[in-house]
Scaffold this motif. Structure first.
Motif, short mmCIF file in Angstrom:
data_model
loop_
_atom_site.label_atom_id
_atom_site.label_comp_id
_atom_site.label_asym_id
_atom_site.label_seq_id
_atom_site.Cartn_x
_atom_site.Cartn_y
_atom_site.Cartn_z
N TYR A 1 97.75 -4.18 -0.79
CA TYR A 1 97.84 -4.32 0.66
C TYR A 1 98.71 -3.19 1.21
O TYR A 1 99.73 -2.83 0.62
CB TYR A 1 98.44 -5.67 1.04
CG TYR A 1 97.60 -6.83 0.57
CD1 TYR A 1 96.63 -7.40 1.40
CD2 TYR A 1 97.75 -7.35 -0.71
CE1 TYR A 1 95.84 -8.46 0.96
CE2 TYR A 1 96.96 -8.41 -1.15
CZ TYR A 1 96.01 -8.95 -0.31
OH TYR A 1 95.23 -9.99 -0.75
N VAL A 2 98.30 -2.64 2.35
CA VAL A 2 99.00 -1.53 2.99
C VAL A 2 99.57 -2.01 4.31
O VAL A 2 98.84 -2.54 5.15
CB VAL A 2 98.05 -0.34 3.24
CG1 VAL A 2 98.82 0.86 3.79
CG2 VAL A 2 97.33 0.05 1.95
N SER A 3 100.86 -1.81 4.50
CA SER A 3 101.50 -2.27 5.73
C SER A 3 101.35 -1.24 6.84
O SER A 3 101.53 -0.04 6.62
CB SER A 3 102.99 -2.54 5.51
OG SER A 3 103.60 -2.98 6.71
N SER A 4 101.05 -1.73 8.03
CA SER A 4 100.98 -0.85 9.19
C SER A 4 102.15 -1.09 10.13
O SER A 4 102.16 -0.59 11.26
CB SER A 4 99.66 -1.08 9.95
OG SER A 4 99.52 -2.45 10.31
N THR A 5 103.15 -1.85 9.70
CA THR A 5 104.35 -2.06 10.52
C THR A 5 105.50 -1.23 9.99
O THR A 5 105.51 -0.80 8.84
CB THR A 5 104.76 -3.54 10.54
OG1 THR A 5 105.13 -3.96 9.21
CG2 THR A 5 103.63 -4.43 11.05
N GLY A 6 106.50 -1.03 10.84
CA GLY A 6 107.67 -0.24 10.47
C GLY A 6 107.69 1.08 11.22
O GLY A 6 106.67 1.54 11.73
N ASN A 7 108.86 1.70 11.29
CA ASN A 7 109.04 2.93 12.06
C ASN A 7 110.21 3.73 11.50
O ASN A 7 110.98 3.22 10.66
CB ASN A 7 109.26 2.60 13.53
CG ASN A 7 110.53 1.79 13.76
OD1 ASN A 7 111.62 2.33 13.75
ND2 ASN A 7 110.38 0.48 13.95
N PRO A 8 110.38 4.99 11.92
CA PRO A 8 111.43 5.84 11.36
C PRO A 8 112.84 5.36 11.63
O PRO A 8 113.79 5.80 10.97
CB PRO A 8 111.19 7.20 12.04
CG PRO A 8 109.76 7.18 12.45
CD PRO A 8 109.47 5.76 12.80
N GLY A 9 113.01 4.44 12.58
CA GLY A 9 114.34 3.87 12.81
C GLY A 9 114.86 3.11 11.61
O GLY A 9 116.07 2.86 11.49
N MET A 10 113.96 2.76 10.70
CA MET A 10 114.36 2.02 9.50
C MET A 10 114.97 2.92 8.43
O MET A 10 115.36 2.43 7.36
CB MET A 10 113.17 1.27 8.94
CG MET A 10 112.55 0.28 9.92
SD MET A 10 111.05 -0.49 9.30
CE MET A 10 111.75 -1.70 8.17
N ALA A 11 115.05 4.21 8.71
CA ALA A 11 115.65 5.15 7.76
C ALA A 11 117.17 5.09 7.89
O ALA A 11 117.83 6.04 8.32
CB ALA A 11 115.13 6.56 8.02
N SER A 12 117.73 3.94 7.55
CA SER A 12 119.18 3.76 7.58
C SER A 12 119.57 2.75 6.51
O SER A 12 118.74 1.94 6.07
CB SER A 12 119.65 3.29 8.97
OG SER A 12 119.10 2.03 9.29
N GLY A 13 120.83 2.78 6.11
CA GLY A 13 121.29 1.95 5.01
C GLY A 13 121.16 0.47 5.28
O GLY A 13 121.42 0.00 6.39
N GLY A 14 120.78 -0.28 4.26
CA GLY A 14 120.75 -1.72 4.34
C GLY A 14 119.40 -2.33 4.63
O GLY A 14 119.22 -3.55 4.49
N MET A 15 118.41 -1.52 5.03
CA MET A 15 117.10 -2.07 5.36
C MET A 15 116.45 -2.74 4.14
O MET A 15 115.84 -3.80 4.25
CB MET A 15 116.18 -0.97 5.90
CG MET A 15 116.56 -0.48 7.28
SD MET A 15 116.27 -1.73 8.55
CE MET A 15 116.93 -0.89 10.00
N GLY A 16 116.58 -2.11 2.98
CA GLY A 16 116.01 -2.70 1.77
C GLY A 16 116.72 -3.98 1.37
O GLY A 16 116.09 -4.90 0.83
N ASP A 17 118.03 -4.08 1.65
CA ASP A 17 118.77 -5.31 1.34
C ASP A 17 118.26 -6.47 2.17
O ASP A 17 118.12 -7.60 1.68
CB ASP A 17 120.26 -5.09 1.60
CG ASP A 17 120.82 -3.89 0.86
OD1 ASP A 17 120.44 -3.69 -0.31
OD2 ASP A 17 121.62 -3.14 1.45
N VAL A 18 117.96 -6.19 3.44
CA VAL A 18 117.40 -7.23 4.31
C VAL A 18 116.04 -7.67 3.79
O VAL A 18 115.73 -8.87 3.75
CB VAL A 18 117.31 -6.72 5.76
CG1 VAL A 18 116.50 -7.69 6.63
CG2 VAL A 18 118.69 -6.53 6.35
N LEU A 19 115.20 -6.71 3.39
CA LEU A 19 113.89 -7.06 2.85
C LEU A 19 114.03 -7.93 1.61
O LEU A 19 113.31 -8.93 1.45
CB LEU A 19 113.08 -5.81 2.53
CG LEU A 19 111.71 -6.06 1.88
CD1 LEU A 19 110.80 -6.87 2.80
CD2 LEU A 19 111.04 -4.74 1.48
N ALA A 20 114.94 -7.58 0.73
CA ALA A 20 115.13 -8.36 -0.50
C ALA A 20 115.51 -9.80 -0.18
O ALA A 20 114.97 -10.76 -0.76
CB ALA A 20 116.19 -7.71 -1.38
#
Length: 484
Positions: free
Chosen positions: A411-430
């Motif tokens: 599956y390929v996601s079409s959501t998200g944007n360059p503002g997510m290029a900051s620390g902690g975004m992956g921690d929230v996803l986890a």
């Protein structure tokens, strides 16, 4: 009609074209005419005030689509400029016929100059989906001229220079405002570097029978499946207990973000196992988090016994404490989300499991595969398949157009944007994924919903406040709204 959410490889689209001709008697010239008509209709809809068209044609059937657009525009009273990089007599038969019909309508071809008129709509009909090597001259110069223009740009089928299978740029590529693609949605239009080059993407089936795509495609666009309402008698014991393990010295923020995301996702209970020095202060401002100082595997054992799901990795580090914590989590056999430094530790082990979700970014994926970020980026789909085959479970390859795969489908996601290029975004996803697992979603369902909602939350925040300055801590409250 193809599924609006199914994605196809170039080979699958080529096979669909062959079947349309061989099994359904639909000539290539007919498909070309339909493609040009579909593109011209979108041009009229998107820029109704513009009455000038600049069409840049290459040497293949993509050029034929361009000549169809040019002829239709000419007949509609547009001022039309066509610049061709190949003599029309050397085009494939159907494309040459389309060019001849353009000439018969009074059209002509001019040499491509240094600049393109800013008051037109530029149509990219240079290279199409068959490109598999770096762009060479004179195409590179033509792409540069298109990108230097102030006019809006429409790409036919795929922006020239973009690999329709991988989303990679083959040397250089047209930066389009609109891509009108044909027959089925190509998988490379939604991942890799595609977001910088495709603009809005629309797909026209060319009225081909659905049978031409039968049996094709195991790749899909990610969509959100709203959660069902909870039973009115639900209590916290029904909603799972997430244990988040991490937050080594100096990195307590990462595990706090994961824990809060799990809470906002709807987990009944969230415990955090972290370094003792952090435990007394980590839940300040969020007292719902149950924080425990853990310095040994024995300290962690009782917490693991109570947990239904473990999120391991945010702020974990790679020192002796981190290795001890990670080994204890794996020994517990609990369903888990493996993120950040836990992935780096996993790269040195030989582990394959069916009940975990791995969430690497390209650098972590490279370490897991013993390759390089360049090799991962060269074909993100192949990298995802390799990750899943080696480690099992469900894998999420993060990045622009994040991929989710379980070994059967991608599956390929079409959501998200360059503002997510900051620390902690992956921690929230986890934490989000852990919270969904705890509430009973399967690993694949949790990953599909979680990745989509994670990006959608960021998109909603960016729409209201802009992309710059978007913080990972902004997302959990928005995630709550979306899941409700």
């Amino acid at each position: 009609m193809p599924s609006a959410d199914q994605l196809y490889s170039v080979a699958e689209i080529r096979e669909a074209e062959r079947r349309a001709m061989a099994e359904h008697g639909i000539a290539g010239a007919v498909m070309m005419a339909r493609a040009g008509a579909a593109a011209f209709e979108q041009i009229r809809r998107h820029w109704p005030e513009r009455r000038r068209l600049t069409v840049i044609c290459g040497a293949g059937n993509n050029a034929g689509d361009g000549y169809v657009v040019a002829r239709l525009a000419l007949l509609a009273g547009y001022r039309v400029d066509v610049h061709a990089l190949s003599d029309s007599a050397r085009l494939p038969v159907d494309a040459a016929d389309a060019a001849e019909r353009y000439f018969q309508a009074g059209g002509r071809v001019e040499a491509l100059g240094d600049s393109l008129p800013g008051d037109s709509v530029v149509v990219d009909a240079l290279l199409g989906i068959g490109l598999s090597r770096p762009v060479s001259e004179p195409y590179a110069s033509a792409i540069a001229a298109i990108n230097a223009s102030a006019a809006p740009v429409v790409a036919l089928d795929v922006p020239s220079g973009l690999d329709a299978d991988t989303g990679n740029v083959l040397g250089c590529a047209v930066a389009a405002d609109l891509t009108v693609t044909f027959i089925g949605l190509k998988r490379g239009l939604l991942t890799g570097f595609a977001a910088d080059y495709c603009g809005e993407v629309l797909c026209d089936s060319l009225a081909l029978p659905s049978e031409v795509l039968a049996g094709a495609g195991s790749i899909y666009r990610l969509t959100k499946t709203p959660p069902s309402p909870r039973p009115r008698v639900a209590h916290k014991g029904h909603c799972g207990h997430v244990l988040a393990v991490g937050g080594n010295l100096g990195y307590s923020g990462a595990i706090r973000l994961a824990g809060e995301a799990a809470l906002r996702t709807g987990a009944g209970l969230v415990s955090i196992a972290t370094r003792a020095v952090h435990s007394a202060v980590l839940n300040l401002g969020r007292p719902e988090l149950m924080c425990h100082g853990v310095e040994s595997s024995a300290d962690l054992a009782s917490l693991l016994d109570k947990a239904s799901v473990v999120v391991v990795g945010p702020g974990l580090g790679q020192d002796a404490w981190a290795r001890t914590m990670f080994a204890a989590v794996l020994a517990s056999g609990k369903p888990c989300v493996v993120d950040a430094d836990a992935l780096n530790l996993l790269a040195s082990r030989s582990e394959r499991r069916d009940h975990w979700i791995l969430t690497p970014h390209p650098g972590e994926a490279a370490r897991l595969l013993g390759s390089t970020t360049g090799q991962v980026g060269a074909d993100r789909f192949a990298a995802l398949v390799s990750l899943q085959q080696r480690y099992g479970g469900v894998c999420v390859l993060k990045g622009a157009g994040s991929l989710v795969g379980d070994g059967e489908r991608i599956y390929v996601s079409s959501t998200g944007n360059p503002g997510m290029a900051s620390g902690g975004m992956g921690d929230v996803l986890a934490g989000l994924l852990g919270g969904l697992l705890a509430q009973g979603w399967s690993a694949l369902e949790a990953a599909r919903l979680g990745v989509y909602v994670h990006g959608e939350a960021a998109d909603r925040l960016a729409l209201r406040h802009g992309e710059r300055g978007l913080l990972a801590g902004d997302l959990p409250a928005e995630i709550r709204e979306l899941l409700n």
